[in-house]
Design a protein around this motif. Sequence first.
Motif, PDB file in Angstrom:
ATOM      1  N   ARG A   1      -5.763   6.036  -3.029  1.00  0.00           N
ATOM      2  CA  ARG A   1      -4.421   6.602  -3.006  1.00  0.00           C
ATOM      3  C   ARG A   1      -3.368   5.509  -3.255  1.00  0.00           C
ATOM      4  NH1 ARG A   1      -6.011  10.723  -4.151  1.00  0.00           N
ATOM      5  NH2 ARG A   1      -5.945  12.702  -3.025  1.00  0.00           N
ATOM      6  N   PRO A   2      -2.488   5.722  -4.235  1.00  0.00           N
ATOM      7  CA  PRO A   2      -1.430   4.757  -4.507  1.00  0.00           C
ATOM      8  C   PRO A   2      -0.343   4.821  -3.442  1.00  0.00           C
ATOM      9  CG  PRO A   2      -1.158   6.672  -5.900  1.00  0.00           C
ATOM     10  CD  PRO A   2      -2.445   6.870  -5.151  1.00  0.00           C
ATOM     11  N   PRO A   3       0.609   3.878  -3.443  1.00  0.00           N
ATOM     12  CA  PRO A   3       1.653   3.874  -2.413  1.00  0.00           C
ATOM     13  C   PRO A   3       2.431   5.179  -2.319  1.00  0.00           C
ATOM     14  CG  PRO A   3       1.655   1.799  -3.610  1.00  0.00           C
ATOM     15  CD  PRO A   3       0.700   2.703  -4.330  1.00  0.00           C
ATOM     16  N   SER A   4       2.673   5.835  -3.458  1.00  0.00           N
ATOM     17  CA  SER A   4       3.489   7.050  -3.437  1.00  0.00           C
ATOM     18  C   SER A   4       2.831   8.181  -2.671  1.00  0.00           C
ATOM     19  CB  SER A   4       3.793   7.498  -4.868  1.00  0.00           C
ATOM     20  OG  SER A   4       2.598   7.733  -5.587  1.00  0.00           O
ATOM     21  N   TYR A   5       1.528   8.084  -2.398  1.00  0.00           N
ATOM     22  CA  TYR A   5       0.821   9.132  -1.672  1.00  0.00           C
ATOM     23  C   TYR A   5       0.514   8.714  -0.227  1.00  0.00           C
ATOM     24  CZ  TYR A   5       0.059  11.413  -6.148  1.00  0.00           C
ATOM     25  OH  TYR A   5       0.245  12.032  -7.356  1.00  0.00           O
ATOM     26  N   CYS A   6       1.110   7.616   0.217  1.00  0.00           N
ATOM     27  CA  CYS A   6       0.751   7.069   1.521  1.00  0.00           C
ATOM     28  C   CYS A   6       1.832   7.302   2.566  1.00  0.00           C
ATOM     29  CB  CYS A   6       0.469   5.563   1.398  1.00  0.00           C
ATOM     30  SG  CYS A   6      -1.055   5.194   0.490  1.00  0.00           S
ATOM     31  N   GLU A   7       1.426   7.176   3.820  1.00  0.00           N
ATOM     32  CA  GLU A   7       2.308   7.242   4.971  1.00  0.00           C
ATOM     33  C   GLU A   7       2.306   5.876   5.645  1.00  0.00           C
ATOM     34  OE1 GLU A   7       0.529  10.309   7.294  1.00  0.00           O
ATOM     35  OE2 GLU A   7       1.036  11.911   5.862  1.00  0.00           O
ATOM     36  N   THR A   8       3.379   5.562   6.372  1.00  0.00           N
ATOM     37  CA  THR A   8       3.497   4.261   7.014  1.00  0.00           C
ATOM     38  C   THR A   8       3.041   4.352   8.464  1.00  0.00           C
ATOM     39  OG1 THR A   8       5.464   3.976   5.649  1.00  0.00           O
ATOM     40  CG2 THR A   8       5.006   2.283   7.284  1.00  0.00           C
ATOM     41  N   HIS A   9       2.137   3.461   8.829  1.00  0.00           N
ATOM     42  CA  HIS A   9       1.547   3.462  10.176  1.00  0.00           C
ATOM     43  C   HIS A   9       1.961   2.187  10.910  1.00  0.00           C
ATOM     44  CE1 HIS A   9      -1.479   3.806  13.346  1.00  0.00           C
ATOM     45  NE2 HIS A   9      -1.831   2.555  13.082  1.00  0.00           N
ATOM     46  N   HIS A  10       2.361   2.335  12.180  1.00  0.00           N
ATOM     47  CA  HIS A  10       2.639   1.178  13.032  1.00  0.00           C
ATOM     48  C   HIS A  10       1.317   0.639  13.570  1.00  0.00           C
ATOM     49  CE1 HIS A  10       6.576   3.194  13.113  1.00  0.00           C
ATOM     50  NE2 HIS A  10       7.101   2.024  13.472  1.00  0.00           N
ATOM     51  N   ALA A  11       1.003  -0.617  13.238  1.00  0.00           N
ATOM     52  CA  ALA A  11      -0.231  -1.204  13.763  1.00  0.00           C
ATOM     53  C   ALA A  11      -0.178  -1.255  15.285  1.00  0.00           C
ATOM     54  CB  ALA A  11      -0.430  -2.599  13.178  1.00  0.00           C
ATOM     55  N   ASP A  12       0.933  -1.769  15.831  1.00  0.00           N
ATOM     56  CA  ASP A  12       1.210  -1.642  17.266  1.00  0.00           C
ATOM     57  C   ASP A  12       2.104  -0.421  17.427  1.00  0.00           C
ATOM     58  OD1 ASP A  12      -0.227  -3.841  18.159  1.00  0.00           O
ATOM     59  OD2 ASP A  12       1.419  -5.212  17.700  1.00  0.00           O
ATOM     60  N   GLU A  13       1.622   0.580  18.168  1.00  0.00           N
ATOM     61  CA  GLU A  13       2.282   1.884  18.185  1.00  0.00           C
ATOM     62  C   GLU A  13       3.723   1.797  18.666  1.00  0.00           C
ATOM     63  OE1 GLU A  13       1.674   6.356  20.119  1.00  0.00           O
ATOM     64  OE2 GLU A  13       0.447   4.658  20.770  1.00  0.00           O
ATOM     65  N   TRP A  14       4.590   2.526  17.972  1.00  0.00           N
ATOM     66  CA  TRP A  14       5.977   2.699  18.379  1.00  0.00           C
ATOM     67  C   TRP A  14       6.010   3.843  19.389  1.00  0.00           C
ATOM     68  CZ3 TRP A  14       9.915   6.129  18.840  1.00  0.00           C
ATOM     69  CH2 TRP A  14      11.229   5.640  18.859  1.00  0.00           C
TER      70      TRP A  14
ATOM     71  N   TRP B   1     -12.001   3.937  15.287  1.00  0.00           N
ATOM     72  CA  TRP B   1     -11.559   2.811  14.460  1.00  0.00           C
ATOM     73  C   TRP B   1     -10.169   2.375  14.917  1.00  0.00           C
ATOM     74  CZ3 TRP B   1     -14.184   0.447  10.370  1.00  0.00           C
ATOM     75  CH2 TRP B   1     -15.409   1.034  10.015  1.00  0.00           C
ATOM     76  N   ARG B   2      -9.858   1.073  14.781  1.00  0.00           N
ATOM     77  CA  ARG B   2      -8.530   0.550  15.080  1.00  0.00           C
ATOM     78  C   ARG B   2      -8.032  -0.266  13.894  1.00  0.00           C
ATOM     79  NH1 ARG B   2      -8.031  -3.193  18.538  1.00  0.00           N
ATOM     80  NH2 ARG B   2     -10.227  -3.819  18.708  1.00  0.00           N
ATOM     81  N   LEU B   3      -6.731  -0.411  13.826  1.00  0.00           N
ATOM     82  CA  LEU B   3      -6.139  -1.215  12.761  1.00  0.00           C
ATOM     83  C   LEU B   3      -5.203  -2.234  13.403  1.00  0.00           C
ATOM     84  CD1 LEU B   3      -4.977   0.028   9.337  1.00  0.00           C
ATOM     85  CD2 LEU B   3      -3.587  -1.635  10.566  1.00  0.00           C
ATOM     86  N   VAL B   4      -5.394  -3.502  13.067  1.00  0.00           N
ATOM     87  CA  VAL B   4      -4.599  -4.579  13.640  1.00  0.00           C
ATOM     88  C   VAL B   4      -4.071  -5.462  12.513  1.00  0.00           C
ATOM     89  CG1 VAL B   4      -5.890  -4.579  15.807  1.00  0.00           C
ATOM     90  CG2 VAL B   4      -6.638  -6.051  13.919  1.00  0.00           C
TER      91      VAL B   4
ATOM     92  N   ARG C   1      -3.388  -9.373  11.271  1.00  0.00           N
ATOM     93  CA  ARG C   1      -3.758 -10.762  11.451  1.00  0.00           C
ATOM     94  C   ARG C   1      -3.047 -11.588  10.389  1.00  0.00           C
ATOM     95  NH1 ARG C   1      -5.194  -8.908  15.466  1.00  0.00           N
ATOM     96  NH2 ARG C   1      -7.207  -8.986  16.536  1.00  0.00           N
ATOM     97  N   GLU C   2      -2.068 -12.409  10.821  1.00  0.00           N
ATOM     98  CA  GLU C   2      -1.310 -13.261   9.903  1.00  0.00           C
ATOM     99  C   GLU C   2      -0.692 -12.449   8.774  1.00  0.00           C
ATOM    100  OE1 GLU C   2      -3.984 -16.268   8.595  1.00  0.00           O
ATOM    101  OE2 GLU C   2      -4.021 -17.307  10.521  1.00  0.00           O
ATOM    102  N   GLY C   3      -0.145 -11.286   9.149  1.00  0.00           N
ATOM    103  CA  GLY C   3       0.542 -10.445   8.180  1.00  0.00           C
ATOM    104  C   GLY C   3      -0.360  -9.626   7.286  1.00  0.00           C
ATOM    105  N   VAL C   4      -1.668  -9.630   7.527  1.00  0.00           N
ATOM    106  CA  VAL C   4      -2.636  -8.893   6.699  1.00  0.00           C
ATOM    107  C   VAL C   4      -3.300  -7.826   7.562  1.00  0.00           C
ATOM    108  CG1 VAL C   4      -4.736  -9.037   5.308  1.00  0.00           C
ATOM    109  CG2 VAL C   4      -3.050 -10.887   5.216  1.00  0.00           C
TER     110      VAL C   4
END
Length: 462
Positions: free
Chosen positions: A379-392, A423-426, A428-431
């Motif tokens: 999926r390209p960026p136009s089809y994506c949603e933005t996720h907070h790695a550390d939850e808001w 699964w989790r998403l974190v 690391r050094e901006g990646v």
Amino acid sequence: MRISCRLSEIVGDLRAVMGEVAELLSGFSDDEVLEVMAAVETVGRVVSAGQVRVAGEVAVRSRSELGDEGLSRAQNFTSPLKLVAHVTGVSARESKARLELGRRMRGAMLLGGGEGPVPFPSVASALNEGGLGVEAAAVIVRQCGELAQRGCGVDVVASAEQTLVDETLTRGLSADQTAKLAIRLREILDPDGAEPRDELHQQQRSLTIAQASDGMIRGKFALTPEQGGIWLASIQAMQSPRVTGPRFLSEDEAMAEFATADTRTQAQKNADTITELLARAAGSPDMPRINGATTTVNVHITLDDLEAGRGVGWIDGVDEPVPASTVAQLRCHSPLAATVFGDRGEVLHHGKTKRLFTAAQNRALAARDGGCVWPDCDRPPSYCETHHADEWVSPDHPPGRTDIDNGVLLCHFHHSHLHKSAWRLVMREGVPHIVPPRWIDITQTPIPTTRRPTARPQHYAA
């Protein structure tokens, strides 16, 4: 009756033969298996032709003008369909198909009580001989019948019938291929019929949606060819895989790719794709506004449940609740405006305020991630949603900043999957890194994942 006895004898012989086939089938060569399949199909077609013929006779003897003296009513059935279904044990749909084809294949009733000429002799002959299947016969009869109704001459209709039968038999066409050929032939013989057919299609188009007792939103639809083309083209465009070059995976990368494989069925992918299309359209600036606001999904959940990530939420207009993980996903990002209410009706968080990433931040994330960061998602960026790695969670909650070093792009499916799975998403050094569940990787080593073109391979030595 003599014929019934003969048929019973044939059934007995056929059972014996099929018993031998069942015992010997595993030892047959590939060619022998295909030969037996063709022979069994011929037997089935001959039997199907008899079923259609008998059903047609039942239909004629149950015609409405006979009243209570008709066959079906005399047998205490309100319709021939119910009579056929009772005697044969087949479904109402199959009974209807047999009755309709049998009625069309039978000659008209004459004043003296006899039967007129068979209207489709080529189809009848090929059907009785077992060369033509019932499905293909039904297609030919229906299309030729439409040509006759449109005023095409008897010779033209007969020629079309013979052509379709010959092409099906000589080229070994399937019923689907015969249907496509019949449509092309129909357009050649009756080019003026497209307009009235389109008017009928326009009247028949529909879409009904309702909530079922199991909580699912179910419905049915009928689209015109034009509308269907738009749906199909849109689905195919969004589901087409990216064209990528050869990839050489390490053992760890191969394991990660296997673990994160998309296991959705095609039907599930279709549902997700249509939902994504609607969500994107709803968030478009061209969409109609209600009091200046974009399309809004109102979700009711208590503040305690919201912050604890438990319980359920209630979406306006939908009786079935959704889990807290779904509420979290809507709050995290949605092209719709998700308004979350408390138990007293107060607005807790609104989906288009400080919590969401800005357009500039999303452009930066698109440049960094290149699209959905889940491994092998195209999926390209136009089809994506933005996720907070550390939850808001709330404005005064320390983590969960709406900064690009805490944001990551995910498609709707993987965004939902992340909120609901182990699964989790974190970061690391901006990646962005995904952390597999313990049952996949006992060490739960974070896996770097990004599609930006400047990213170096995982094991690249500088």
